[in-house]
Design a protein around this motif. Structure first.
Motif, short mmCIF file in Angstrom:
data_model
loop_
_atom_site.label_atom_id
_atom_site.label_comp_id
_atom_site.label_asym_id
_atom_site.label_seq_id
_atom_site.Cartn_x
_atom_site.Cartn_y
_atom_site.Cartn_z
N ASN A 8 0.85 -1.18 0.00
CA ASN A 8 0.00 0.00 0.00
C ASN A 8 0.90 1.24 0.00
OD1 ASN A 8 -2.39 -1.56 0.06
ND2 ASN A 8 -2.12 -1.87 2.26
N ASP A 9 0.70 2.18 0.95
CA ASP A 9 1.55 3.38 1.00
C ASP A 9 2.63 3.28 2.06
OD1 ASP A 9 0.42 4.78 -1.07
OD2 ASP A 9 -1.08 5.78 0.18
N GLU A 10 2.74 2.15 2.72
CA GLU A 10 3.72 2.04 3.79
C GLU A 10 5.09 1.64 3.26
OE1 GLU A 10 2.06 -0.91 6.34
OE2 GLU A 10 2.81 -2.59 5.16
N ILE A 11 6.09 1.87 4.06
CA ILE A 11 7.44 1.42 3.79
C ILE A 11 7.74 0.32 4.79
CG2 ILE A 11 9.87 2.09 3.75
CD1 ILE A 11 8.71 5.00 3.25
N GLN A 12 8.13 -0.83 4.29
CA GLN A 12 8.38 -1.97 5.17
C GLN A 12 9.87 -2.15 5.41
OE1 GLN A 12 6.51 -5.36 3.36
NE2 GLN A 12 4.44 -4.60 3.69
N VAL A 13 10.20 -2.52 6.64
CA VAL A 13 11.56 -2.90 6.99
C VAL A 13 11.47 -4.30 7.59
CG1 VAL A 13 13.61 -2.41 8.35
CG2 VAL A 13 12.27 -0.53 7.40
N TRP A 14 11.99 -5.28 6.86
CA TRP A 14 11.94 -6.67 7.28
C TRP A 14 13.20 -7.01 8.06
CZ3 TRP A 14 8.01 -10.26 6.27
CH2 TRP A 14 6.95 -9.78 5.49
N LEU A 15 13.04 -7.78 9.14
CA LEU A 15 14.14 -8.11 10.03
C LEU A 15 14.35 -9.61 10.10
CD1 LEU A 15 12.98 -5.87 13.03
CD2 LEU A 15 14.42 -5.18 11.10
N ALA A 16 15.61 -10.02 10.14
CA ALA A 16 15.93 -11.44 10.28
C ALA A 16 17.20 -11.59 11.11
CB ALA A 16 16.13 -12.09 8.91
N PRO A 17 17.19 -12.45 12.12
CA PRO A 17 18.42 -12.70 12.89
C PRO A 17 19.41 -13.48 12.04
CG PRO A 17 16.73 -14.25 13.54
CD PRO A 17 16.07 -13.31 12.57
N ALA A 18 20.68 -13.31 12.34
CA ALA A 18 21.73 -14.04 11.62
C ALA A 18 22.66 -14.70 12.63
CB ALA A 18 22.52 -13.09 10.71
N ALA A 19 22.92 -15.97 12.43
CA ALA A 19 23.76 -16.73 13.35
C ALA A 19 25.21 -16.27 13.27
CB ALA A 19 23.69 -18.22 13.03
N HIS A 20 25.92 -16.38 14.38
CA HIS A 20 27.33 -16.03 14.40
C HIS A 20 28.19 -17.16 13.84
CE1 HIS A 20 26.07 -12.58 16.56
NE2 HIS A 20 25.90 -13.19 17.72
N ASP A 21 27.78 -18.41 14.05
CA ASP A 21 28.60 -19.54 13.63
C ASP A 21 27.75 -20.63 12.98
OD1 ASP A 21 30.63 -21.28 13.19
OD2 ASP A 21 31.08 -21.69 15.28
N THR A 22 27.19 -21.53 13.78
CA THR A 22 26.41 -22.64 13.23
C THR A 22 25.10 -22.14 12.63
OG1 THR A 22 27.33 -24.10 14.92
CG2 THR A 22 25.37 -24.87 13.75
N PRO A 23 24.80 -22.45 11.38
CA PRO A 23 23.56 -21.97 10.77
C PRO A 23 22.33 -22.58 11.43
CG PRO A 23 24.66 -23.56 9.34
CD PRO A 23 25.61 -23.25 10.45
N GLY A 24 21.27 -21.77 11.50
CA GLY A 24 20.02 -22.22 12.08
C GLY A 24 18.95 -22.36 11.02
N PRO A 25 17.68 -22.46 11.43
CA PRO A 25 16.58 -22.67 10.46
C PRO A 25 16.48 -21.57 9.41
CG PRO A 25 15.84 -23.12 12.70
CD PRO A 25 17.20 -22.52 12.83
N ILE A 26 16.73 -20.32 9.79
CA ILE A 26 16.55 -19.25 8.81
C ILE A 26 17.66 -19.28 7.77
CG2 ILE A 26 17.83 -17.43 10.08
CD1 ILE A 26 15.43 -15.58 9.17
N GLU A 27 18.89 -19.62 8.18
CA GLU A 27 19.97 -19.74 7.20
C GLU A 27 19.72 -20.91 6.25
OE1 GLU A 27 21.55 -17.33 10.48
OE2 GLU A 27 20.60 -19.33 10.49
#
Length: 252
Positions: A8-27
């Protein structure tokens, strides 16, 4: 196809955590969204945390830009002269976007096709050198920093100004080829600081709006949005809400 919230007219900022070492589900999930050549490029990173941030950022862009219009693998990117990525194809997916990352967090700003957009994010515990401000910042910003009483206050404001500056030069696509003292943010403590330009050409004939915010505890971020001058029919960028979105909620 993942279900995304319409802009619509909004501006979105999407956020995602990032692992420091061992990859997790999001990676693991983001890895499946990359093209083969993108995986090859990711494998060139020698530091795990940097690789994770790169993979998540590229996958977020593919996922968000393709939502509702095409498949994620159909997105083709083009890199501008100073390193800013834009959507090259398909035309239906050409929207403003920008990626930024820091220790533990990746952000993706998403806007409209006719906007220019830049984002930046920093970890609040990042080590900073006050001499950097004196060397690179504009006089008005140096004065704001010098007016503060404690090192902690100066640290926070330094990172706030830094993310605002990064967001702006990423939005106009020049990167650090633009001297940081050629523009300044007045009232940088504000969530909506004002930009002043020593070089008026940096505005690129656009109206600019800036937001500074804490995307998650321990982080500071900024977004810059440039639009063609509003007419009687258009809403100014300053009137558009900025909405924080959790990319983790999009995992299957």
């Amino acid at each position: 196809m993942l279900a995304m919230t319409e802009l619509n007219d909004e501006i979105q900022v999407w956020l995602a955590p990032a692992a420091h070492d061992t990859p997790g589900p999001i990676e693991t999930f983001c890895e499946t969204l990359l093209l083969e050549e993108e995986r090859v490029a990711a494998n060139r990173f020698r530091v795990n945390s940097a690789r994770h941030q790169h993979v998540i950022g590229r996958a977020m862009a593919r996922c968000l830009l393709s939502s509702g219009c095409c498949e994620h693998h159909e997105i083709g990117f083009r890199i501008l002269d100073h390193g800013k990525p834009i959507v090259d194809q398909p035309e239906v997916a050409r929207r403003a976007f920008n990626i930024a990352h820091t220790r533990g967090l990746v952000v993706c700003g998403l806007g409209q096709a006719n906007q220019w957009l830049g984002v930046d994010v920093e970890w609040m515990d990042r080590r900073t050198d006050p001499a950097l401000a004196e060397r690179y910042f504009a006089p008005a910003e140096i004065q704001q920093l010098q007016s503060l009483r404690t090192d902690d206050e100066r640290q926070k404001l330094f990172l706030r100004i830094w993310t605002l500056k990064e967001a702006f030069i990423k939005a106009i696509g020049t990167g650090l080829s633009t001297p940081l003292d050629q523009f300044a943010f007045e009232e940088a403590k504000s969530n909506e600081p004002t930009l002043t330009l020593a070089d008026p050409d940096l505005a690129r004939d656009r109206e600019w709006t800036f937001r500074a915010f804490e995307p998650r505890p321990g982080f500071v971020a900024a977004i810059a949005v440039g639009e063609e001058p509003a007419d009687s029919k258009g809403a100014k960028a300053s009137s558009r809400p900025v909405r924080l979105m959790n990319f983790e909620n999009q995992l299957p």
